[in-house]
Design an enzyme around this catalytic site. Structure first.
Site, PDB file in Angstrom:
ATOM      1  N   LYS A   1       1.078  -0.817 -45.204  1.00  0.00           N
ATOM      2  CA  LYS A   1       2.017  -1.823 -44.888  1.00  0.00           C
ATOM      3  C   LYS A   1       3.501  -1.032 -45.130  1.00  0.00           C
ATOM      4  CE  LYS A   1       3.573  -6.492 -45.333  1.00  0.00           C
ATOM      5  NZ  LYS A   1       3.228  -7.736 -45.956  1.00  0.00           N
TER       6      LYS A   1
ATOM      7  N   SER B   1       2.112 -11.374 -43.125  1.00  0.00           N
ATOM      8  CA  SER B   1       2.960 -10.328 -42.605  1.00  0.00           C
ATOM      9  C   SER B   1       2.403  -9.173 -42.466  1.00  0.00           C
ATOM     10  CB  SER B   1       4.289 -10.519 -43.388  1.00  0.00           C
ATOM     11  OG  SER B   1       3.821  -9.888 -44.884  1.00  0.00           O
TER      12      SER B   1
ATOM     13  N   SER C   1       0.407 -13.531 -47.039  1.00  0.00           N
ATOM     14  CA  SER C   1       0.273 -12.297 -46.096  1.00  0.00           C
ATOM     15  C   SER C   1      -0.653 -11.402 -46.259  1.00  0.00           C
ATOM     16  CB  SER C   1       1.543 -11.925 -46.248  1.00  0.00           C
ATOM     17  OG  SER C   1       2.758 -12.633 -45.724  1.00  0.00           O
TER      18      SER C   1
END
Lengths: 470, 65
Positions: free
Chosen positions: A81, A156, A180
């Protein structure tokens, strides 16, 4: 060994490279081949660094040929990420504001994986500043679900879920502040571990909420997550909030059985208003766990809606405080939805925020008392499978806010309590979308979750299924 | 506990140094209202000497062995 190296699990590929059954270059080329095939449809990567990755793979192969292994993940290519600082690399945080931000330090979690021998494939897409649960991103485009590209990945950690599911990377770091990691794991059919607050250092990880942020992996299996957690967890002089508690042998934990374990299933809230296919998967999973030797027991929990509310108050306030300078100086550079979420935190009185923080201890004590006598709790990650990108687009769908409220209902209470939770693939809908369930454990008892998850995955193959390229 | 009104939110955002328009204040009020309502049973009920760090005590006291 799998015919296609990119389809191997993290544990398997690390072993195959270590024993020189396959080279790091072959593995890296296999990942890059799949990335080239899938990226146009998924938008999972923020940056693809093919040449640098191949050069690093060659260096890893040369070192290994000379008898020099850097660690248990020597030569394994990974992407994470795009919020983990990596010195010398741009780290966008999924935002316009940090589009050109070059990190000068490397996050502790990432450094520990590098020290174990991993090499960098690039970086993965994410929701702007990790503040959104669907995977939409107005700056870089929505990430798409490899099981059906019309559907959301969840957020996310959208790129992490999508890329691991499509086998573009063997694993990926995500972060979980309100769900997330678990939502992308659920929607994309991969295994995701939200760690206990304090288990993994957050130094060098983009903050969203200091009280709630957690670092954790998404990977094919519980065993893969165990390997990664064992490498990342533990005290860190760069992060005083990182726990000094000893780090258990998580890999050893994955070899345990379910015999004698009690798994709690709540009588309310987490089983209310479930989509029929999620309810079916929950029933089937309980049956499998029982068959493997676990006992399923009912648990009555305190009011979880209050935990959700408290989580929202803490998250909104802390996020607004972190972003206040940019909200003043660069409001035009935020996506509209993210700016709106940030503005919410401006309207929460300090006394209310502090009440929410003060209640955290008693709330955790009450929860732990309610699940006393059980080894973990099993609940859905969300009451529905992945929604479509269109119906969950806040800017273009009247129904979007309702979808967002629904998909975050079962994750936020766990964040408020700071507990660990492992999302595991447990089935599929009639339309071929994955369904994940989360195992929730006691503070710092990730080992128990990994044990249960691994035992379940030895009895099922949902985690091994791979979406097909169209 | 009552949720803040749009007018109160407008004043709070002004004080915070990130002023909201009346329309934005109204939107914020609608958005955070459910969190205030959900937390209402807890607000104003906590004991005097309860501090946030009690969370860490509970967290570490319950480690499984």
């Amino acid at each position: 060994m799998s015919a296609e190296p990119a389809l191997m699990s993290l544990v398997a590929v690390a072993k195959a490279i270590a024993t020189r059954e396959v080279s790091s270059r072959e593995v890296t080329r296999a990942c890059l081949h799949r990335i080239a095939e899938w990226q146009p449809r998924l938008n999972a990567f923020m940056a693809i660094e093919a040449e640098a990755a191949l050069a690093a793979a060659d260096a890893a192969d040369t070192a290994l040929a000379g008898g020099n292994s850097r660690g248990p993940l020597h030569g394994v290519p990974l992407a994470h990420k795009d919020m983990y600082y990596d010195a010398g690399h741009v780290v966008t945080c999924g935002s316009l504001i940090r589009r050109d931000f070059v990190a000068t330090t490397t996050s502790t979690a990432l450094q520990r994986l590098k020290d174990a021998g991993t090499i960098r494939l690039g970086s993965l897409q994410m929701v702007e500043f990790a503040y959104g649960p669907t995977g939409h991103n107005v700056h870089y485009g929505a990430v798409r679900n490899p099981w059906n590209v019309d559907h959301i990945t969840g957020g996310s950690s959208s790129g992490s879920g999508s890329a691991v599911a499509a086998r573009l990377t063997f694993a990926a770091l995500g972060s979980d502040t309100g769900g997330s990691i678990r939502m992308p794991a659920h929607f994309c059919g991969v295994t995701g571990l939200k760690t206990t607050v304090g288990r993994v250092s957050r130094a060098g990880a983009m903050p969203l909420s200091q009280s709630l942020d957690t670092v954790g992996p998404l990977a094919q299996s519980a065993e893969d997550c165990a390997l990664l957690l064992g490498l990342m967890a533990g005290a860190d002089p760069e992060d005083p909030t990182a726990s000094t508690l000893p780090v258990p042998d998580y890999m050893a934990a994955t070899r345990g059985s379910l015999k004698g374990l009690k798994i709690g299933v709540p009588t309310a809230f987490y089983v209310d208003d479930l989509d029929s296919e999620v309810a079916r998967v929950l029933d089937e999973t309980m049956a499998t766990l029982k068959k493997e030797g676990a006992e399923i027991v009912k648990v009555e929990l305190p009011d979880q809606r209050q935990l959700t509310a408290a989580c929202q108050l803490v998250l909104a306030t802390e996020a607004a405080a972190l972003h206040k300078r940019w909200m003043i100086e660069r409001p035009q550079d935020y996506g509209a939805q993210v700016l709106m979420r940030l503005q919410n935190g401006l309207a929460i009185p300090a006394v209310t925020y502090l009440e929410a923080m003060r209640w955290r201890g008693p709330a955790l004590a009450a929860f732990l008392a309610a699940v006393a006598g059980t080894d973990a709790m099993l609940v859905p990650v969300a009451p529905i499978p992945a929604a479509t990108i269109a119906e969950s687009d806040v800017g273009n769908s009247l129904n979007a806010e309702a979808v967002i409220q629904r998909i975050t209902r079962f994750t936020r209470p766990i964040n408020y309590l700071g507990l660990p939770a492992l999302s595991i693939p447990c089935g599929f809908t009639k339309n071929g979308l994955p369904v994940g369930l989360q195992l929730v454990g006691r503070s710092f008892d990730e080992a128990m979750l990994l044990r249960i998850g691994a035992a379940f995955q030895r009895a099922t193959d949902y985690h091994q299924r791979v979406p097909k390229a169209a | 506990m009552t949720k803040p009104s749009p007018k109160e939110i407008k004043a709070m955002t002004d004080v915070a140094g990130v002023p909201a328009t009346p329309e934005v204040a109204e939107r914020i009020a609608n958005s955070i209202g459910p969190a205030f309502e959900g937390f209402a049973p807890v607000a104003g009920t906590l004991p005097f000497d309860l501090e946030p760090a009690s969370f860490l005590l509970v967290q570490t006291a319950k480690v499984s062995t």
